[in-house]
Design a protein around this motif. Sequence first.
Motif, mmCIF file in Angstrom:
data_model
loop_
_atom_site.group_PDB
_atom_site.id
_atom_site.type_symbol
_atom_site.label_atom_id
_atom_site.label_comp_id
_atom_site.label_asym_id
_atom_site.label_seq_id
_atom_site.Cartn_x
_atom_site.Cartn_y
_atom_site.Cartn_z
ATOM 1 N N LEU A 1 0.828 -1.212 0.000
ATOM 2 C CA LEU A 1 0.000 0.000 0.000
ATOM 3 C C LEU A 1 0.862 1.262 0.000
ATOM 4 O O LEU A 1 0.602 2.214 -0.751
ATOM 5 C CB LEU A 1 -0.935 0.000 1.212
ATOM 6 N N ILE B 1 0.820 4.119 -2.904
ATOM 7 C CA ILE B 1 0.531 5.520 -2.580
ATOM 8 C C ILE B 1 1.761 6.387 -2.857
ATOM 9 O O ILE B 1 1.656 7.482 -3.419
ATOM 10 C CB ILE B 1 0.092 5.658 -1.110
ATOM 11 N N ARG C 1 2.214 7.129 -6.553
ATOM 12 C CA ARG C 1 1.232 8.109 -7.027
ATOM 13 C C ARG C 1 1.575 9.513 -6.531
ATOM 14 O O ARG C 1 1.513 10.485 -7.306
ATOM 15 C CB ARG C 1 -0.168 7.711 -6.546
ATOM 16 N N MET C 2 1.957 9.627 -5.250
ATOM 17 C CA MET C 2 2.250 10.937 -4.692
ATOM 18 C C MET C 2 3.556 11.509 -5.236
ATOM 19 O O MET C 2 3.696 12.729 -5.370
ATOM 20 C CB MET C 2 2.293 10.866 -3.164
ATOM 21 N N THR D 1 0.601 11.315 3.205
ATOM 22 C CA THR D 1 0.595 11.178 1.746
ATOM 23 C C THR D 1 1.712 11.985 1.085
ATOM 24 O O THR D 1 2.395 11.484 0.182
ATOM 25 C CB THR D 1 -0.768 11.602 1.169
ATOM 26 N N SER E 1 4.861 8.746 2.531
ATOM 27 C CA SER E 1 4.811 7.867 1.360
ATOM 28 C C SER E 1 5.864 8.260 0.325
ATOM 29 O O SER E 1 6.450 7.403 -0.339
ATOM 30 C CB SER E 1 3.411 7.874 0.731
ATOM 31 N N ASN F 1 9.080 6.071 -1.114
ATOM 32 C CA ASN F 1 9.299 5.928 -2.548
ATOM 33 C C ASN F 1 10.751 6.247 -2.902
ATOM 34 O O ASN F 1 11.402 5.517 -3.662
ATOM 35 C CB ASN F 1 8.347 6.863 -3.306
#
Length: 610
Positions: free
Chosen positions: A49, A53, A56-57, A163, A167, A171
């Motif tokens: 997860l 996320i 995407r962020m 977020t 996250s 990443n």
Amino acid sequence: MSVLGTVAKGFGAVAVVSTVLVAHDIYHQRRSKLHTLDSLVRQYIINKLIGLIGNRMRNRLESDTRNCRAVQEEILLARIKAASGLAYGQEFQFADVADRDDFCRKHPLMKYDDIKPYIERVAAGEDRILTPDRPIILGVTSGTSGKSSIIPMTKGQSLAFFTQGISVLYNAMYDAYPQTNNLQKILKFFYTPKSRVSSGGIPVGPNSSSPKSTKGLLPLYTTPLAGYDITTEPEALYVHLLFGLMDRNLGMIEANFASLVHTAFVELERKWPSLVQDIEHGHVSRSLQIDEDVRQRLDQLIKPDPERAAELRKEFEKGFDGIAKRIWPHLHIVAAVDSGPFQMYGKLLDERYTTDIPTYSALYAATEGLIGVNIWPKRSKRQYLLAPRSMFYEFIPVDKIFEDQPQTLFIDQVTKGSTYELVITNAGGLYRFRLGDVVKVVDFYNECPVVELKYRKGQYLNVRGEKTSEDILYKALTDTVDGWEGVSLVDYSCAESPLLEKQDASDNSFPHYIVFVELSNEKDAKAPVHLDEKQKLQLDENLRQQSFVYNSFREKGSIAPAVVHIVRRGSFKRLKRFSLKTRSVSVNQFKVPRVMRRPEAAQFLFNNVE
């Protein structure tokens, strides 16, 4: 029915295949020894997860940095519009604000004392004062450069911190260090803070996220839930270390600040015989002062492991240089802030305990919210990309920061190489708020500034208007200590002489700096350190070289030479305990003030001079 049966069989086949693929993926990842099947699967799901996320962020961040001005205006006007019907928004005519220039014309720059009456109304339970939503907590600041403050934090801010911050850092870490994306656990040094409730029913305390309050994330950490029920630091630290040592496959060490990690290794060096004995026999030391209920819950999770105990004992007996990699051979990274006032602790860790293990100083954040993200984990310089959607930023040029209402610049107006005080407008009800952080714009990522934290505005020495920053002091001090043969720096702080006017026994009749240093004797750690006056005066010479302004005051005789006091071994550890006892700040937030503003803290160190 036959069609439904066929569909059901199809779904069943997909489920079987998916389960096999997941099991295969889990089997081929390095796993923590402390995992149960349930915690293993839960960590696997959490990792997936966070990965989704984060990806995407990160893509959204890339897009935002190419349209920085537009994104900044968008979030500012959205917040102004949302607050226009609130008590604060009505007072400052938010309904009439058309753009960012209009906002700055209508609304003055604010300090905490300006916003405090509104926060007090929020704390008393009044609604629709600063934010449309009721705050989930009134976060207590560390108060490093003065008194602690309470800052509203909303649920939306908390979500945005995850977020836009957490996250994205995962990443970046997974990209830079792919081996960190696995099923190894994290040794997290976190101490459950004491909190209270305001008269209006809002929790008041540090807003650092606790594993105890986010139980869904517990599978990530070595310390079990019972460990977070311990509210005293020495006992909680012992339990963190105990469960961390049990796991030979530990993958990461995490803490808010590098100082917390350094403290942990210093304590490990002292307590390792007891910790090893606990692992060997499978119980928590009977000398540990914890509730019996907590002890029983912890003991149920510990099984005797003579083999691991023998391995640890062998490595500890060799000494503690590079100990982290020797006891945790699969440790990949230390995640903790080691920039700004924590760079000294990062250096101490690298030189002594965590050699060859990278430190990732991932976030630039405060009680007021997320400010920046370090998307370059492998860079030696700690630089942070401002988070365009977290706050609306303004910048006061460094030569104007002592003015009451200076002209500010916007995010698209700053220049590379220039230094500024940060001004923020956040989602928690702070508008044009002078944060007090002084940053240098070192680069741009697309259109977005990349900054280095230089110092807190309150953390400077100023006896004659010279304004010597924490950054200059640290450079001068480290250059000085490097020239003192046979000693190393443990910790330091300083004060302006008027703060200790009655106690300062020097012959200096003019104001000057008083610098407290704790040093370690490299030949014999238990032996005291002695320096002659010529060695001590070298600090003043280095300060003069570092700062043209300080040197000019010294040449005129307006400032007397800096005075160096060597404090007894363990003085800064005792200062920490003293500060935690006398102030409403948690262990996770504590920072040694590099410039003392509280007479009682300066007096404490003065009483510990050798």
